[in-house]
Structures are given as C-alpha cells and as structure tokens.
Write a protein that holds these residues in place. Structure first.
Motif, mmCIF file in Angstrom:
data_model
loop_
_atom_site.group_PDB
_atom_site.id
_atom_site.type_symbol
_atom_site.label_atom_id
_atom_site.label_comp_id
_atom_site.label_asym_id
_atom_site.label_seq_id
_atom_site.Cartn_x
_atom_site.Cartn_y
_atom_site.Cartn_z
ATOM 1 N N PRO A 1 0.806 -1.232 0.000
ATOM 2 C CA PRO A 1 0.000 0.000 0.000
ATOM 3 C C PRO A 1 0.836 1.277 0.000
ATOM 4 N N ALA A 2 2.111 1.166 0.379
ATOM 5 C CA ALA A 2 2.984 2.343 0.438
ATOM 6 C C ALA A 2 4.006 2.369 -0.692
ATOM 7 N N ALA A 3 3.854 1.467 -1.663
ATOM 8 C CA ALA A 3 4.880 1.321 -2.702
ATOM 9 C C ALA A 3 4.865 2.451 -3.712
ATOM 10 N N LEU A 4 3.685 3.067 -3.947
ATOM 11 C CA LEU A 4 3.574 4.116 -4.960
ATOM 12 C C LEU A 4 2.811 5.316 -4.408
ATOM 13 N N GLN A 5 3.105 6.479 -4.998
ATOM 14 C CA GLN A 5 2.422 7.712 -4.649
ATOM 15 C C GLN A 5 1.762 8.302 -5.893
ATOM 16 N N ILE A 6 0.719 9.100 -5.679
ATOM 17 C CA ILE A 6 0.022 9.784 -6.764
ATOM 18 C C ILE A 6 0.251 11.290 -6.626
ATOM 19 N N SER B 1 4.853 8.003 -8.572
ATOM 20 C CA SER B 1 6.251 7.923 -8.141
ATOM 21 C C SER B 1 6.444 6.836 -7.106
ATOM 22 N N VAL B 2 7.707 6.463 -6.940
ATOM 23 C CA VAL B 2 8.125 5.609 -5.838
ATOM 24 C C VAL B 2 8.678 6.546 -4.763
ATOM 25 N N PRO B 3 8.247 6.424 -3.512
ATOM 26 C CA PRO B 3 8.723 7.339 -2.469
ATOM 27 C C PRO B 3 10.249 7.374 -2.379
ATOM 28 N N HIS C 1 12.308 -0.617 -2.707
ATOM 29 C CA HIS C 1 11.529 -1.514 -3.559
ATOM 30 C C HIS C 1 11.282 -0.858 -4.917
ATOM 31 N N ASP C 2 12.093 -1.262 -5.907
ATOM 32 C CA ASP C 2 11.915 -0.767 -7.265
ATOM 33 C C ASP C 2 10.596 -1.304 -7.832
ATOM 34 N N VAL C 3 10.024 -0.566 -8.777
ATOM 35 C CA VAL C 3 8.714 -0.936 -9.329
ATOM 36 C C VAL C 3 8.758 -0.900 -10.848
ATOM 37 N N LEU C 4 8.378 -2.005 -11.459
ATOM 38 C CA LEU C 4 8.180 -2.042 -12.909
ATOM 39 C C LEU C 4 6.724 -1.663 -13.157
ATOM 40 N N LEU C 5 6.499 -0.475 -13.710
ATOM 41 C CA LEU C 5 5.163 0.042 -13.953
ATOM 42 C C LEU C 5 4.855 0.008 -15.439
ATOM 43 N N TRP C 6 3.706 -0.561 -15.802
ATOM 44 C CA TRP C 6 3.293 -0.508 -17.199
ATOM 45 C C TRP C 6 1.829 -0.103 -17.288
ATOM 46 N N ILE C 7 1.469 0.478 -18.443
ATOM 47 C CA ILE C 7 0.134 1.036 -18.641
ATOM 48 C C ILE C 7 -0.646 0.213 -19.657
ATOM 49 N N MET D 1 10.860 1.504 -15.397
ATOM 50 C CA MET D 1 11.373 0.949 -14.155
ATOM 51 C C MET D 1 11.611 2.125 -13.220
ATOM 52 N N LEU D 2 10.892 2.167 -12.110
ATOM 53 C CA LEU D 2 10.958 3.272 -11.167
ATOM 54 C C LEU D 2 11.728 2.879 -9.923
ATOM 55 N N LEU D 3 12.748 3.674 -9.590
ATOM 56 C CA LEU D 3 13.488 3.503 -8.356
ATOM 57 C C LEU D 3 13.029 4.555 -7.364
ATOM 58 N N GLY D 4 13.505 4.477 -6.134
ATOM 59 C CA GLY D 4 13.104 5.438 -5.115
ATOM 60 C C GLY D 4 13.325 6.870 -5.560
ATOM 61 N N GLY D 5 12.271 7.685 -5.512
ATOM 62 C CA GLY D 5 12.355 9.084 -5.908
ATOM 63 C C GLY D 5 11.998 9.351 -7.352
ATOM 64 N N ASP D 6 11.889 8.315 -8.182
ATOM 65 C CA ASP D 6 11.532 8.502 -9.587
ATOM 66 C C ASP D 6 10.054 8.875 -9.725
ATOM 67 N N VAL D 7 9.769 9.760 -10.684
ATOM 68 C CA VAL D 7 8.404 10.212 -10.951
ATOM 69 C C VAL D 7 8.126 10.064 -12.446
ATOM 70 N N THR D 8 6.961 9.556 -12.784
ATOM 71 C CA THR D 8 6.601 9.415 -14.201
ATOM 72 C C THR D 8 6.269 10.782 -14.796
#
Length: 202
Positions: free
Chosen positions: A60-65, A124-126, A131-137, A151-158
């Motif tokens: 639940p804390a892996a991604l931010q909007i 984004s990933v906080p 915990h890196d996140v592979l995000l796809w749409i 591929m989103l690492l900590g601090g990355d924002v789409t």
C-alpha cells in the motif's frame, strides 16, 4: 548491437529460473474515467520480502500519486484490497519465457482504483524506498498496443499520465520517457540499460 546483446546476457541470469523478481510489478489500467492499479509482490522469490505479512505492509505504500503540487500515497486516496494470487500477470512487459505460470507462485497483489478530478496524474516511488517498481500502462481501448512501461526507483516520478479521452501520455515524445515493448532481446536490453543507468546515478 553489441551493447544490446551484452545487456540481454546481463539480464538473463536475473530470470534464469523463470520465477522470482526482486522488484514489484505494477499494472496501471486506464479505465473510462478512473485509474485501476495492481501492485504485485513475489512473496516467495523476492529476496527483499520475507513473507506475506511484510508484503502486505509494503504494497500500500509502494507508490504515490501526484496531482498538481499535491502528493499522496495510494492508500490515502482510496481503499486498497489485498488478494493472493498464484500466477503472474502475463501482460507484464518482460521477455518471453521469464514468467513460468505452469507452477504455482506465492504472490500478493494490492488492488486500488480512483477517479481523479484532474486531467492528468503522475506516479512515483517514495524517496528512500528500497523496492523498485516495474510500472506498465494498459489502455483497454487499444487492446493490441504494446504497453508503455518504466522501471521506477526510489524518488523517480513518471511524466504526466492523461486520463482516457484527454490526449496522449506526456506532451513530449512518449519514447523519451516510456519504454515500448517489443522483441525479447530489445526489451531485455532496454530493461537492463535502464537499471544500470539509474543505479549509476545513486
């Protein structure tokens, strides 16, 4: 070409056993006027997650909007439902053969949906997250389109993600920010080069 081949060979050991991922998998579906998000953790194969209980706390804390200047965790914007699964989502933009659904997996998926009032959002990933996140749409109106992914690492924002019917994703060329799925070697090469480049900035 030699760089692509090298990247592909580097990635192969990561998925050699066709199971286990040391990152989270996040599928974002642009459905009508709402966003649907599924974030999956491999409770058995991820060395950074000890068990289901830990995964349940992480997801639940892996991604931010991000909406404008406001940033919130997904759990702050709506209820997050947890679901046990035994198979990986085969729409994930990974090289063919890296996901083996012929065997049962110990997966935990957080499901969330939200209807934003703005035309676009960013994800984004906080900062500081391990915990890196592979995000796809996935766009249901374009069932045959290759998924855009990052591929989103900590601090990355789409870049901005526009709601359906309000234009294309990102005002700039999508390929500048989003990788586009393709052949196995190309996907593997882009995937590995992205990780190496981002890790080098840490």
């Amino acid at each position: 070409m030699s760089h692509c081949l090298t990247a592909f060979l580097l990635l192969c050991p990561v998925f050699a056993k066709a199971h286990g991922t040391d990152f989270l998998l996040a599928k974002l579906t642009l459905a009508a006027d709402e966003l649907r998000l599924e974030i999956t953790a491999d409770c058995e194969g991820n060395p950074m997650i000890a068990d289901r209980a830990q995964a349940a706390a992480i997801l639940p804390a892996a991604l931010q909007i991000h909406v404008g200047e406001v940033t919130q965790g997904i759990a702050q914007l709506g209820d997050v439902r947890l679901e046990d699964r035994a198979e990986f989502d085969e729409t994930a933009p990974l090289p063919p053969g890296t996901i083996d659904n012929s065997v049962s997996h110990q997966l935990l998926t957080a499901l969330w949906h939200w209807k934003p009032t703005s035309d676009s959002v960013r994800i984004s990933v906080p900062k500081g997250s391990k915990h890196d996140v592979l995000l796809w749409i996935v766009d249901p109106t374009k069932p045959n389109a290759e998924p855009r992914w990052m591929m989103l690492l900590g601090g990355d924002v789409t870049p901005p993600i526009l709601m359906p019917g309000r234009g294309e994703i990102d005002g700039a060329s999508p390929t500048r920010w989003w990788m586009i799925g393709g052949g196995a070697a190309l996907v593997a090469a882009l995937f590995t080069l992205w990780i190496v480049r981002r890790r080098g900035k840490e």
